[in-house]
Enzyme design. Sequence first.
Site, PDB file in Angstrom:
ATOM      1  N   ARG A 155       0.645  -1.276   0.163  1.00 20.51           N
ATOM      2  CA  ARG A 155      -0.055   0.085  -0.096  1.00 20.51           C
ATOM      3  C   ARG A 155       0.862   1.253  -0.136  1.00 20.51           C
ATOM      4  O   ARG A 155       1.704   1.253   0.642  1.00 20.51           O
ATOM      5  CB  ARG A 155      -0.982   0.079   1.128  1.00 20.51           C
ATOM      6  CG  ARG A 155      -1.909  -1.294   1.106  1.00 20.51           C
ATOM      7  CD  ARG A 155      -2.770  -0.996   2.486  1.00 20.51           C
ATOM      8  NE  ARG A 155      -3.881  -2.289   2.173  1.00 20.51           N
ATOM      9  CZ  ARG A 155      -3.724  -3.359   2.132  1.00 20.51           C
ATOM     10  NH1 ARG A 155      -2.339  -3.960   2.583  1.00 20.51           N
ATOM     11  NH2 ARG A 155      -4.737  -4.225   1.921  1.00 20.51           N
ATOM     12  N   HIS A 161       3.474 -12.405  -5.733  1.00 23.99           N
ATOM     13  CA  HIS A 161       2.122 -12.468  -4.972  1.00 23.99           C
ATOM     14  C   HIS A 161       1.898 -14.080  -5.004  1.00 23.99           C
ATOM     15  O   HIS A 161       0.522 -14.226  -5.201  1.00 23.99           O
ATOM     16  CB  HIS A 161       1.419 -11.721  -5.296  1.00 23.99           C
ATOM     17  CG  HIS A 161       0.455 -11.091  -4.141  1.00 23.99           C
ATOM     18  ND1 HIS A 161      -0.313 -12.254  -3.300  1.00 23.99           N
ATOM     19  CD2 HIS A 161       0.165  -9.976  -3.784  1.00 23.99           C
ATOM     20  CE1 HIS A 161      -1.024 -11.716  -2.520  1.00 23.99           C
ATOM     21  NE2 HIS A 161      -1.021 -10.132  -2.606  1.00 23.99           N
ATOM     22  N   GLU A 215       5.564 -12.092   0.880  1.00 25.23           N
ATOM     23  CA  GLU A 215       5.827 -11.109  -0.298  1.00 25.23           C
ATOM     24  C   GLU A 215       7.112 -10.411  -0.035  1.00 25.23           C
ATOM     25  O   GLU A 215       6.921  -9.348   0.825  1.00 25.23           O
ATOM     26  CB  GLU A 215       4.554 -10.242  -0.536  1.00 25.23           C
ATOM     27  CG  GLU A 215       3.576 -11.157  -0.916  1.00 25.23           C
ATOM     28  CD  GLU A 215       1.919 -10.189  -0.343  1.00 25.23           C
ATOM     29  OE1 GLU A 215       1.964  -9.147  -0.966  1.00 25.23           O
ATOM     30  OE2 GLU A 215       1.400 -10.669   0.188  1.00 25.23           O
ATOM     31  N   ASP A 219      -1.494 -10.215   8.246  1.00 26.70           N
ATOM     32  CA  ASP A 219      -1.451  -9.304   6.760  1.00 26.70           C
ATOM     33  C   ASP A 219      -0.440  -8.162   7.076  1.00 26.70           C
ATOM     34  O   ASP A 219      -0.794  -7.164   7.128  1.00 26.70           O
ATOM     35  CB  ASP A 219      -2.889  -8.690   6.410  1.00 26.70           C
ATOM     36  CG  ASP A 219      -2.759  -8.266   5.013  1.00 26.70           C
ATOM     37  OD1 ASP A 219      -1.627  -8.203   4.517  1.00 26.70           O
ATOM     38  OD2 ASP A 219      -3.682  -7.723   4.267  1.00 26.70           O
ATOM     39  N   HIS A 275      -0.868  -2.516  -4.596  1.00 27.87           N
ATOM     40  CA  HIS A 275      -0.253  -3.320  -5.728  1.00 27.87           C
ATOM     41  C   HIS A 275      -0.242  -2.519  -7.130  1.00 27.87           C
ATOM     42  O   HIS A 275      -0.609  -3.168  -8.206  1.00 27.87           O
ATOM     43  CB  HIS A 275      -0.813  -4.580  -5.971  1.00 27.87           C
ATOM     44  CG  HIS A 275      -0.875  -5.464  -4.580  1.00 27.87           C
ATOM     45  ND1 HIS A 275       0.143  -5.481  -3.685  1.00 27.87           N
ATOM     46  CD2 HIS A 275      -1.730  -6.440  -4.092  1.00 27.87           C
ATOM     47  CE1 HIS A 275      -0.067  -6.319  -2.770  1.00 27.87           C
ATOM     48  NE2 HIS A 275      -1.255  -6.837  -3.084  1.00 27.87           N
TER      49      HIS A 275
HETATM   50  C1  BGC Z   1      -1.990  -7.343   1.009  1.00 30.06           C
HETATM   51  C2  BGC Z   1      -3.401  -7.642   1.158  1.00 30.06           C
HETATM   52  C3  BGC Z   1      -4.383  -7.798   0.142  1.00 30.06           C
HETATM   53  C4  BGC Z   1      -3.682  -8.777  -0.884  1.00 30.06           C
HETATM   54  C5  BGC Z   1      -4.532  -8.779  -2.172  1.00 30.06           C
HETATM   55  C6  BGC Z   1      -1.625  -8.549   0.002  1.00 30.06           C
HETATM   56  O1  BGC Z   1      -0.378  -8.085  -0.219  1.00 30.06           O
HETATM   57  O2  BGC Z   1      -1.148  -7.189   2.274  1.00 30.06           O
HETATM   58  O3  BGC Z   1      -3.918  -6.781   2.331  1.00 30.06           O
HETATM   59  O4  BGC Z   1      -5.792  -8.130   0.232  1.00 30.06           O
HETATM   60  O5  BGC Z   1      -2.304  -8.554  -1.204  1.00 30.06           O
HETATM   61  O6  BGC Z   1      -4.245 -10.054  -2.938  1.00 30.06           O
END
Ligand code: BGC
Length: 372
Positions: free
Chosen positions: A100, A199, A337, A272, A125
């Site tokens: 983010r 991812h 990630e 997360d 992303h």
């Molecule tokens: C984030 C999550 C998000 C996800 C989406 C992750 O990298 O931390 O919050 O919902 O990606 O696929």
Amino acid sequence: MLKTLLLGASILAITTAAQAATATRSDFGTAGGAKVEAVTLTNAAGMSARIMTLGATLQSLLVADKAGKKEDVVLGYDTAQEYLSRPNYFGASIGRYANRIAKGKFSLDGKAYTLETNDGPNSLHGGSKGFDKQMWKIESVSSGADARVVFSYVSADGEAGFPGELKVTATYSLNEQNELKLEYRATTSKPTVLNLTNHSYFNLSGNDARDVMGNLVTLHAEKFTPVDATLIPTGERKPVAGSPFDFRSAHRVGDRIRDARDAQIRYGRGYDHNFIVDGAPGTVRPAAMVEEPVSGRVLEVSVSAPGIQFYTGNFLDGTFFGKAGRSYRQGDSICLEPGVFPDAPNHPDFATARLNPGQSYLNTIVYKFSAK
Ligand code: BGC
């Protein structure tokens, strides 16, 4: 004598060829009307990774369990079109900025930049048309001691709101030690910020047979970066000791994931969070280990990045139907990630996300598989 020598040499050649890791190209249907290709990397032991041009996405990863049975250990879809139309980032290469950026805003050298906000108030992303939705080009494919494919993508100056033309490559290679290595490289025409990562959603049970709550996770991290309710780092580096975030020794994912007394668990709906990987960023060092007790599969992740986002698929809500004909739900997978910290462009004291012209960016990730 000569004959014997030649015979010996050709047997050696055949043996070497038979043991070589191979890379093969194939069609992978279409997405948005455009042709998609895939490259499958296979080693002599039979581990194999299929990566497609859409999003330079790891679409399947076949890994042996303790009995030698090979099954798919990553979530995803059967068709390229589903990857294009769904928002999950399954296996994708993420850019320009993984994770983010608060309120979709940052400034660089006094100039303000605005990005798409596609996750509540924040940008996630790289926006809704990030690198995961782009068609990458296959630059080279090779077989040998490792099987390798290099993908490239050129992101135009201003794309998704980011400055500078960014030339990116994603290299995937698979060797005989069951290591799948990813290298994200980039150069830029103007100062910019970036955070490239992969991812993949891992489920080591194989073909998503079980959820990940019983998986044992180790994270080589003394500290993590706590977040606010919108999952933006507060700026603090918090010791994990005594909290549900302490994975310095192996813990089952499910043991503390519902500990709602911890606000961080509430904000993330589970895990997360970005963990600060112990040791020196820039050197590839152990970051995480996941063990699936039933299949015996083990994943070890080594990274060059300063941080690693540990995410338990909390936003999967049963409305996404994946490869094994299963609906994906919370806790069906583990994402790890590696990258710079979330929202680093707005935190001058975090390791920098900045890239200048003349510099080269490299993020190295090694996923090593075994079974016990
Ligand atoms: C984030 C999550 C998000 C996800 C989406 C992750 O990298 O931390 O919050 O919902 O990606 O696929």
